[in-house]
Design a protein around this motif. Structure first.
Motif, PDB file in Angstrom:
ATOM      1  N   THR A   1      81.018  16.384 -22.103  1.00 60.31           N
ATOM      2  CA  THR A   1      80.182  17.249 -21.265  1.00 60.31           C
ATOM      3  C   THR A   1      78.870  17.573 -21.956  1.00 60.31           C
ATOM      4  N   GLY A   2      78.904  17.673 -23.280  1.00 63.32           N
ATOM      5  CA  GLY A   2      77.675  17.947 -24.038  1.00 63.32           C
ATOM      6  C   GLY A   2      76.663  16.823 -23.876  1.00 63.32           C
ATOM      7  N   ILE A   3      77.155  15.576 -23.909  1.00 67.86           N
ATOM      8  CA  ILE A   3      76.252  14.430 -23.703  1.00 67.86           C
ATOM      9  C   ILE A   3      75.672  14.476 -22.285  1.00 67.86           C
ATOM     10  N   SER A   4      76.530  14.795 -21.315  1.00 66.63           N
ATOM     11  CA  SER A   4      76.084  14.904 -19.924  1.00 66.63           C
ATOM     12  C   SER A   4      75.013  15.993 -19.792  1.00 66.63           C
ATOM     13  N   LEU A   5      75.239  17.114 -20.471  1.00 65.82           N
ATOM     14  CA  LEU A   5      74.272  18.230 -20.433  1.00 65.82           C
ATOM     15  C   LEU A   5      72.950  17.831 -21.084  1.00 65.82           C
ATOM     16  N   GLU A   6      73.047  17.106 -22.208  1.00 62.39           N
ATOM     17  CA  GLU A   6      71.851  16.631 -22.922  1.00 62.39           C
ATOM     18  C   GLU A   6      71.014  15.732 -21.998  1.00 62.39           C
ATOM     19  N   VAL A   7      71.686  14.781 -21.352  1.00 62.54           N
ATOM     20  CA  VAL A   7      70.963  13.847 -20.476  1.00 62.54           C
ATOM     21  C   VAL A   7      70.335  14.606 -19.305  1.00 62.54           C
ATOM     22  N   SER A   8      71.076  15.549 -18.717  1.00 59.02           N
ATOM     23  CA  SER A   8      70.515  16.263 -17.566  1.00 59.02           C
ATOM     24  C   SER A   8      69.397  17.200 -17.991  1.00 59.02           C
ATOM     25  N   ALA A   9      69.458  17.764 -19.196  1.00 53.49           N
ATOM     26  CA  ALA A   9      68.340  18.595 -19.682  1.00 53.49           C
ATOM     27  C   ALA A   9      67.106  17.721 -19.918  1.00 53.49           C
ATOM     28  N   GLU A  10      67.329  16.467 -20.346  1.00 52.03           N
ATOM     29  CA  GLU A  10      66.200  15.544 -20.536  1.00 52.03           C
ATOM     30  C   GLU A  10      65.536  15.203 -19.197  1.00 52.03           C
ATOM     31  N   LEU A  11      66.331  15.223 -18.119  1.00 51.08           N
ATOM     32  CA  LEU A  11      65.755  14.967 -16.788  1.00 51.08           C
ATOM     33  C   LEU A  11      64.715  16.029 -16.445  1.00 51.08           C
ATOM     34  N   LEU A  12      64.967  17.268 -16.897  1.00 50.55           N
ATOM     35  CA  LEU A  12      64.059  18.371 -16.579  1.00 50.55           C
ATOM     36  C   LEU A  12      62.746  18.279 -17.341  1.00 50.55           C
ATOM     37  N   GLY A  13      62.786  17.724 -18.533  1.00 47.75           N
ATOM     38  CA  GLY A  13      61.550  17.621 -19.311  1.00 47.75           C
ATOM     39  C   GLY A  13      61.818  17.096 -20.698  1.00 47.75           C
ATOM     40  N   SER A  14      61.343  15.869 -20.965  1.00 49.25           N
ATOM     41  CA  SER A  14      61.522  15.281 -22.293  1.00 49.25           C
ATOM     42  C   SER A  14      60.561  14.107 -22.436  1.00 49.25           C
ATOM     43  N   ARG A  15      60.212  13.796 -23.672  1.00 46.30           N
ATOM     44  CA  ARG A  15      59.310  12.654 -23.891  1.00 46.30           C
ATOM     45  C   ARG A  15      60.111  11.378 -24.176  1.00 46.30           C
ATOM     46  N   VAL A  16      61.282  11.536 -24.721  1.00 40.91           N
ATOM     47  CA  VAL A  16      62.148  10.401 -25.075  1.00 40.91           C
ATOM     48  C   VAL A  16      63.566  10.713 -24.593  1.00 40.91           C
ATOM     49  N   GLY A  17      64.389   9.686 -24.527  1.00 35.49           N
ATOM     50  CA  GLY A  17      65.803   9.911 -24.206  1.00 35.49           C
ATOM     51  C   GLY A  17      66.217   9.211 -22.922  1.00 35.49           C
ATOM     52  N   ILE A  18      67.538   9.026 -22.795  1.00 33.93           N
ATOM     53  CA  ILE A  18      68.088   8.337 -21.621  1.00 33.93           C
ATOM     54  C   ILE A  18      67.795   9.131 -20.342  1.00 33.93           C
ATOM     55  N   GLY A  19      67.841  10.457 -20.435  1.00 33.07           N
ATOM     56  CA  GLY A  19      67.559  11.292 -19.271  1.00 33.07           C
ATOM     57  C   GLY A  19      66.142  11.074 -18.762  1.00 33.07           C
ATOM     58  N   ARG A  20      65.227  10.933 -19.703  1.00 32.73           N
ATOM     59  CA  ARG A  20      63.824  10.661 -19.331  1.00 32.73           C
ATOM     60  C   ARG A  20      63.731   9.336 -18.577  1.00 32.73           C
ATOM     61  N   LEU A  21      64.413   8.302 -19.110  1.00 31.52           N
ATOM     62  CA  LEU A  21      64.400   6.984 -18.454  1.00 31.52           C
ATOM     63  C   LEU A  21      65.042   7.059 -17.068  1.00 31.52           C
ATOM     64  N   ILE A  22      66.150   7.816 -16.955  1.00 23.63           N
ATOM     65  CA  ILE A  22      66.823   7.957 -15.649  1.00 23.63           C
ATOM     66  C   ILE A  22      65.867   8.615 -14.648  1.00 23.63           C
ATOM     67  N   ALA A  23      65.139   9.644 -15.110  1.00 23.49           N
ATOM     68  CA  ALA A  23      64.197  10.342 -14.215  1.00 23.49           C
ATOM     69  C   ALA A  23      63.130   9.377 -13.699  1.00 23.49           C
ATOM     70  N   VAL A  24      62.580   8.559 -14.615  1.00 24.34           N
ATOM     71  CA  VAL A  24      61.517   7.616 -14.222  1.00 24.34           C
ATOM     72  C   VAL A  24      62.072   6.559 -13.274  1.00 24.34           C
ATOM     73  N   ARG A  25      63.246   6.008 -13.607  1.00 23.60           N
ATOM     74  CA  ARG A  25      63.857   4.971 -12.765  1.00 23.60           C
ATOM     75  C   ARG A  25      64.225   5.537 -11.393  1.00 23.60           C
ATOM     76  N   ALA A  26      64.677   6.796 -11.340  1.00 21.43           N
ATOM     77  CA  ALA A  26      65.019   7.404 -10.051  1.00 21.43           C
ATOM     78  C   ALA A  26      63.755   7.583  -9.207  1.00 21.43           C
ATOM     79  N   GLN A  27      62.643   7.957  -9.863  1.00 15.45           N
ATOM     80  CA  GLN A  27      61.380   8.085  -9.123  1.00 15.45           C
ATOM     81  C   GLN A  27      60.953   6.739  -8.541  1.00 15.45           C
ATOM     82  N   GLN A  28      61.275   5.656  -9.273  1.00 11.41           N
ATOM     83  CA  GLN A  28      60.931   4.314  -8.787  1.00 11.41           C
ATOM     84  C   GLN A  28      61.931   3.816  -7.729  1.00 11.41           C
ATOM     85  N   GLY A  29      63.018   4.554  -7.530  1.00 11.52           N
ATOM     86  CA  GLY A  29      64.048   4.145  -6.570  1.00 11.52           C
ATOM     87  C   GLY A  29      64.889   2.984  -7.080  1.00 11.52           C
ATOM     88  N   ASN A  30      64.942   2.809  -8.408  1.00 11.17           N
ATOM     89  CA  ASN A  30      65.685   1.699  -9.006  1.00 11.17           C
ATOM     90  C   ASN A  30      67.132   2.132  -9.308  1.00 11.17           C
TER      91      ASN A  30
END
Lengths: 290, 265
Positions: free
Chosen positions: B202-231
């Motif tokens: 759950t901690g990893i899940s929380l880390e990734v979702s916190a990165e979605l809210l605002g981060s310069r690096v990380g898997i969450g950041r990549l997920i946010a960008v890819r989701a914006q692209q609809g990929n």
């Protein structure tokens, strides 16, 4: 002599117990600490009042500022239509967004329970199927579920349906696995004896197994409710344009910490109340086992 | 003994069959859907994984300096692992001690009571404002989550030990510290290991979702960008990769703690 329950102020005991006055003191200490921190940060940094706003700011502009989150449709004009920030408008905004969040969280949770219980019972009836589902669930359990909310927004659009589907997805696996495990832990005679009396498998599932596993399911139903609230927050934070999570994201975008604290407080209160309700209902249903 | 080994092997075999059936069902549904943009099949996700693993020039044009999997995985999982270690260690100590010292229970109770029930993600925006979009805000958030969840279980595990066990140890002459080491710690260890595994996932899940809210690096950041692209395929590839690495970490914890749990049989 070992003390059974902690009575001495700084002694060691076999047991300690929760005390309401400690909870109250903790809340008060938190408020005092916040105010002191606000004074300290405000005095030492230029943006201090914005980063840690004093309590009087949280209780004034922090509340009235929420008027912007009122979307209209309930009578009064919105701030976009020229209405001034006010406490009644803020109350409407909180009510409107809380209702949206509550509907999503509860609809998703109840759907997860409604699907997870019967499927769990069916899966538990066939051992290879239970083991196969455990294999899939073991993999899915490790996925960063909260971070998958953008997927549901892509599939269902930024809608309430997306949020409910996501909450259901998050909570479903908890209920399914707990149900299958609880059935597996039942003593065999419990189902063998009714079978000799001629009950069909369906009758055994509904009349014998379901009531028997409820005490073991109580913790899982609480866990699923907690998961549902985390999922609804995640889905509203990323994409959906209404609800307390959306309001929280907006306060983050514009760094409105005073409003952020109020929205987070309302969300925490609703989440806590929902979990207590689940605890109360499951407690009544399983009262016979205590 | 041999019967239980056979049973474990059978469970493993059916588990593997379950995963295979899931894979085939996913591929079939994706085939009949016929739109990779809506529901890509496992092969499309695998293709996306292979082509994005060492970076994507398209993402670099968008200003993302590190678009490859290894750097972002190391960033996300490294931050989450450090936070998990710190938070869990503090949670174990606080939970076990609070079960035996009333003053400590009084101090920790408000935090454990509130955040034991409320999703810690609600505090993510506040942490982002206070500690910035760098790793510190996520590290503190995940550490706080782990502290709460491990603390609650450790406390409850210590409270559930039958008093007679400790009283019996006392009759053998063990003082408070010795009883803590010989009775409380071993008895509370199994539920603590279970919650440590849960806290890591759950901690990893929380880390990734916190990165979605605002981060310069990380898997969450990549997920946010890819989701914006609809990929969708890229989002699934990233999420599954994190899940698989988390699964490996979970297996490592299980292997590392197995010797200490052998007494359970």
């Amino acid at each position: 002599m070992i003390e059974d329950v902690g009575t001495r102020r700084f002694g060691v005991a076999l047991r300690t117990r929760p005390r309401n006055r400690a909870l109250l003191a903790g809340v008060l200490a938190g408020l005092v600490l916040w105010q002191l921190l606000s004074l300290l940060v405000g005095a030492t940094t230029s943006q201090g009042q914005n980063v840690v706003p004093p309590l009087q700011q949280v209780l004034t502009t922090g509340i009235t500022g929420l008027s912007h989150f009122y979307k209209g449709g309930w009578g009064p004009e919105t701030t976009l239509q020229g209405a001034e920030d006010s406490v009644p408008l803020a109350a409407l905004a909180v009510l409107q967004n809380s209702l949206a969040t509550l509907v999503r969280a509860w609809a998703g949770y109840l759907l997860a329970v409604a699907l997870g219980l019967p499927i769990g019972l069916a899966v538990a009836a066939v051992r290879p199927l239970r083991q196969a589902v455990s294999g899939i669930a073991g993999l899915l359990r490790m996925l960063p579920v909260l971070a998958m909310s953008p997927l549901f927004a892509l599939w269902f659009g930024a809608t309430t349906t997306a949020s409910i589907a996501f909450v259901t997805f998050g909570a479903f696996w908890v209920v399914l696995l707990a149900t299958a495990n609880a059935v597996n832990s039942l003593p065999a005679p419990l189902t063998e004896y009714p079978r000799t009396l001629g009950l069909t498998p369906l009758q055994i599932s509904i009349r014998i197994v379901l009531p028997a596993i409820l005490p073991a399911l109580r913790g899982a139903l609480m866990l699923a409710a907690g998961t549902a609230w985390a999922c609804v927050l995640a889905s509203e934070l990323y994409g959906i344009q209404s609800g307390l999570g959306w309001a929280l994201n907006q306060t983050l975008l514009y760094t409105l910490v005073d409003q952020m604290v109020v929205v987070a407080g309302v969300f925490a209160g609703l989440s806590l109340a929902s979990l207590r309700l689940v605890n109360c209902v499951t407690g009544r249903l399983t009262g016979w086992s205590e | 003994m041999s019967q239980s080994v056979t049973e474990v092997a059978r469970a493993g075999r059916w588990g593997a069959i379950g995963v295979l059936v899931f894979w085939c069902a996913w591929e079939a549904v994706a085939f009949f859907t016929g739109k990779d943009a809506v529901l890509p099949g496992p092969r499309v996700v695998l293709w996306e994984f292979q082509h994005g693993f060492f970076g994507d020039r398209g993402l670099e044009y968008l200003g993302i300096r590190h678009s490859d999997y290894p750097v972002n995985l190391a960033w996300t999982l490294g931050t989450a692992a450090v936070a998990w270690l710190i938070g869990s260690a503090l949670g174990i100590v606080a939970g076990l001690k609070a079960a035996r010292r009333q003053w400590l229970r009084d101090v920790t109770e408000p935090v454990l009571f509130v955040f034991g029930a409320v999703p810690v993600l609600v505090a993510a925006p506040l942490f982002l404002v206070w500690f910035g979009a760098g790793p510190l805000s996520k590290l503190l958030l995940v550490a706080f989550y782990c502290f709460v969840v491990v603390g609650v279980v450790a406390q409850s595990a210590a409270l559930n030990i039958p008093p007679t066990a400790e009283e019996y140890a006392a009759t053998l002459g063990l003082d408070s510290k010795a009883r803590f080491r010989a009775v409380v710690l071993p008895a509370a260890f199994p539920p603590i290991v279970a919650v440590l595994r849960l806290a890591l996932a759950t901690g990893i899940s929380l880390e990734v979702s916190a990165e979605l809210l605002g981060s310069r690096v990380g898997i969450g950041r990549l997920i946010a960008v890819r989701a914006q692209q609809g990929n969708v395929a890229a989002v699934l590839a990233l999420a599954i990769t994190v899940g698989l690495v988390a699964l490996v970490l979970d297996l490592v914890i299980r292997a590392a703690t197995r010797p200490a749990l052998r007494w359970q049989g």
